[in-house]
Design an enzyme around this catalytic site. Structure first.
Site, mmCIF file in Angstrom:
data_model
loop_
_atom_site.group_PDB
_atom_site.id
_atom_site.type_symbol
_atom_site.label_atom_id
_atom_site.label_comp_id
_atom_site.label_asym_id
_atom_site.label_seq_id
_atom_site.Cartn_x
_atom_site.Cartn_y
_atom_site.Cartn_z
ATOM 1 N N GLU A 178 8.033 46.100 -21.816
ATOM 2 C CA GLU A 178 7.059 45.556 -21.816
ATOM 3 C C GLU A 178 5.664 45.792 -22.227
ATOM 4 O O GLU A 178 4.167 44.848 -22.223
ATOM 5 C CB GLU A 178 6.713 44.592 -19.983
ATOM 6 C CG GLU A 178 7.978 43.572 -20.541
ATOM 7 C CD GLU A 178 7.415 42.533 -21.357
ATOM 8 O OE1 GLU A 178 6.818 41.830 -21.423
ATOM 9 O OE2 GLU A 178 8.265 41.720 -21.205
ATOM 10 N N SER A 232 34.712 0.454 10.889
ATOM 11 C CA SER A 232 34.965 0.738 12.290
ATOM 12 C C SER A 232 33.415 1.483 12.634
ATOM 13 O O SER A 232 33.288 1.728 14.536
ATOM 14 C CB SER A 232 35.921 0.906 12.448
ATOM 15 O OG SER A 232 36.604 -0.096 11.789
#
Length: 690
Positions: A95, A366
């Site tokens: 880079e 339930s």
């Protein structure tokens, strides 16, 4: 000339000298101007970085869970000394090889790029240094405009003036994007290789250093061949820079990389559903705008317990592994203060962002029954030993204009049973008998008091949980039971501070509201413990539970639940499919193990506790067949608890009434002590002996 003086012309300086002086003046002015500009840039602060402007979400330990940046980024920041030197060398080689020599701009590289672009009549060739890339990522967009380029140059100069090269490199490696949601090298190392940035070898470093050039194009998950070619290019650049030998490069390029499988990526955001839930609260309750979240620099401190959240996500992953579309939700609340400790809204946030924990479209089945039974106990119309006949029954309601005929799962009926037996077996006939006796209005009123906000239809089937509610509501309601009838409002946000650290909001210390008698809540809790005992619907996970726990299962055609609690934690677990798809019996059984694994993991270091017995509880030995008091000669007896005045006054037909009233009056406290001893011993045997 008639006495006049002769005319004399003033000699001018030679033009080369004049040009030199002019140039010197111009240069001096340029130097002074440059010095002024540099001085101005030095004393002028840099703008707040995009990653620093974004508001942050923090857990109960003060650790950052997520940021509200536009891209939702999170990153694990590390110091330069905690990054592999090989990764640093690879990054600089490919880079910015002259990073430590140039002042922020590579002038030679820029000139070369201009010539290349002119030669090919395009602008594809670039020469951005790491500092320029950092300036762009921290403060700017990626639009290609002159204004943006000028700002980039300014911020590049300021970065070079205000920070050392090592600082800039550290910021860059913590900021750059490596694909698949990984910002920063630490996140990338854990995403791709499940290791820290410090542990990266040469082959891994070269692979990762090549990704930022094109995070999608060079992703080893998306395009492995591209990534490997890019890796070779990086390795060759390291050879040219003198960092490694050609032999080392060839060995690294041929090495087999241990990439973490993409479906096991560890870089997924933490508590994503909880983050979305809190974001909704911030915008709706606190009127905080999207712009304030992204640019306001707020810190939002929450109740999320990182250990509980990790346990919740682990329990879900362990139980719902494999290729399945089955969804789930888990919500856990501390009943002592109402703090929301963990939230899972689905099996995989990357695949489905819908938060099922908030879905008010699922029938609790339930699991809703305890709310109704608490209303029955509180009304004093029924007790734990009230008997109903479990058999096929046609119920009439609405002034006999309508009928309702429920059935039990599997067609099983039990004959004469009491409330405790009905809860353990999840008997539907008993439940509908209960709501018909006390009235639907009392049930809906109790549900409201316990934290249920969804609309409830006042019909007999409400007893069987036919009105949809959310897992968050169910956790809140059962938290009230765990808290001895005291409802603590569910709290997720503890405080909010601005960018300067000033408190904008602090959650009040809620005292809670006693919505039901502690004795009634305890009596129901004691019966709900039987759900995890022999004959109970939660018995399959009883071996996993090493502490007293109360709860209730719930199953419909499309939904499966287990909602339960200990003195420290109330948790609702739901399992089902989206779009109303029915679940099988085996699929419905996933809810209970998720609950059990989560509860035990979270409370692993918490000593088991029995549910405390409040004042106002009457304990009596009862004949289980008749529901009457058991005398000394009764062949079978069970210890049951009652609200004062609701205990049976008659004795069973076996005889043996107490000899005096004095003995009967003191029975309550004595039996209460026996009950504690019995409860502790029975749990001790189950924990350690069995």
């Amino acid at each position: 000339m008639n006495g006049s003086q002769p005319f004399s012309r003033k000699r001018r300086k030679p033009w080369p000298l004049r040009l030199a002086i002019s140039l010197a003046v111009v240069c001096l002015l340029a130097v002074l101007a440059s010095a002024g500009v540099l001085g101005y840039l030095y004393i002028t602060p840099l703008p707040v970085a995009k990653t620093e402007r974004a508001s942050r979400l923090l857990d109960s330990q003060g650790e950052v869970i997520a940021t509200f940046s536009p891209d939702g980024r999170t990153s694990d920041r590390v110091e330069l000394s905690h990054i592999s030197p090989l990764l640093i060398q690879a990054t600089l080689a490919v880079e910015d090889r002259k990073f430590y020599q140039h002042p922020g701009f590579d002038l030679k590289g820029m000139a070369r790029a201009v010539l290349v672009n002119l030669q090919h009549w395009n602008s594809k060739q670039g020469a951005s240094t790491l500092t320029q890339q950092l300036a762009r990522n921290l403060y700017l967009s990626h639009e290609k405009t002159l204004e943006r380029k000028l700002k980039e140059a300014r911020y590049t100069v300021q970065l070079e003036m205000k920070y050392s090269k090592d600082d800039i490199l550290e910021m860059y490696l913590n900021e750059i994007y490596y694909g698949h949601g990984a910002y920063g090298i630490e996140s990338a190392a854990r995403l791709y290789f499940d290791k820290s940035a410090k542990e990266l070898n040469l082959a891994e470093s070269a692979m990762l250093a090549g990704i930022p050039k094109g995070p999608t194009y060079y992703s080893p998950y998306n395009h492995l061949e591209n990534a490997m070619n890019r890796q070779k290019l990086v390795l060759q650049a390291m050879v040219e820079s003198g960092d490694i030998t050609q032999q080392e490069a060839e060995k690294a390029s041929s090495a087999q990389l241990a990439l973490l499988p993409q479906d096991r990526q560890e870089n997924k955001a933490v508590a994503s559903y909880f983050r979305d839930y809190v974001k909704g609260l911030l915008t709706s309750t606190f009127q905080i705008t999207e712009q304030q979240l992204q640019q306001g620099g707020l810190d939002i401190y929450t109740t999320l317990d990182p250990r509980a959240q990790a346990a919740a996500e682990a329990a879900v992953a362990a139980e719902l592994k494999g290729d399945t579309e089955l969804e789930t939700a888990l919500v856990s609340v501390d009943p002592r203060n109402g703090h929301l400790k963990a939230m899972v809204g689905g099996r995989d946030y990357r695949q489905n962002q819908y938060n099922h924990a908030l879905a008010q479209t699922r029938q609790p089945g339930s699991a809703f029954k305890p709310i109704m039974y608490l209303a029955a106990l509180s009304s004093r119309q029924m007790t734990s030993v009230t008997l109903f006949n479990s058999q096929p029954t046609l119920f009439h309601y609405d002034d006999n204009r309508k009928t309702y005929q429920p059935s039990n799962f599997g067609g099983k009926y039990w004959g004469e049973i009491n409330m405790k037996q009905a809860i353990a077996a999840s008997d539907n006939i008993y439940a509908v008998n209960t709501i018909m006796q006390i009235g639907t209005d009392q049930v809906t009123d109790m549900a409201r008091r316990m934290g249920i906000t969804s609309s409830l239809e006042e019909v007999p089937s409400l007893a069987l949980g036919t009105s949809p509610v959310s897992p968050l509501e169910m956790a809140s309601a059962f938290s009230t039971l765990a808290g001895g009838g005291r409802r603590m409002p569910v709290t997720a946000i503890l405080s909010i501070t601005d960018a300067a650290g000033r408190k904008l909001y602090t959650a009040p210390e809620a005292a809670g509201e006693q919505v039901v008698e502690p004795a009634a809540a305890y009596i129901l809790t004691r019966m709900m413990e039987s759900v995890f005992e022999d004959g109970g619907t939660g018995r399959r996970v009883s071996a996993l539970m090493k502490r007293p726990v109360a709860g209730k299962t719930g199953t419909t055609d499309t939904d499966a639940w287990l909602v339960g609690y200990t003195p420290e934690l109330a948790t609702a677990v739901w399992v089902g499919y989206d779009k109303g798809r029915e679940i099988s019996t085996s699929e419905a059984r996933h809810a209970a193990p998720i609950f059990a694994q989560f509860t035990e993991e979270v409370l692993e270091n918490v000593p088991p506790k029995i549910f405390p017995i409040p004042e106002g509880v009457v304990s009596l030995y009862i004949d289980p067949t008749t529901g009457l008091r058991a005398g000394p000669d009764c062949p079978a007896k069970t210890l049951e608890v009652f609200l004062p005045g609701t205990e049976p006054s008659e004795y069973c037909s076996h005889g043996g009434e107490p000899a005096s009233e004095e003995k009967e009056d003191t029975l309550g406290d004595a039996e209460k002590q026996k009950q504690q001893e019995h409860s502790w011993w029975s749990h001790f045997k189950r924990w350690w002996v069995e």
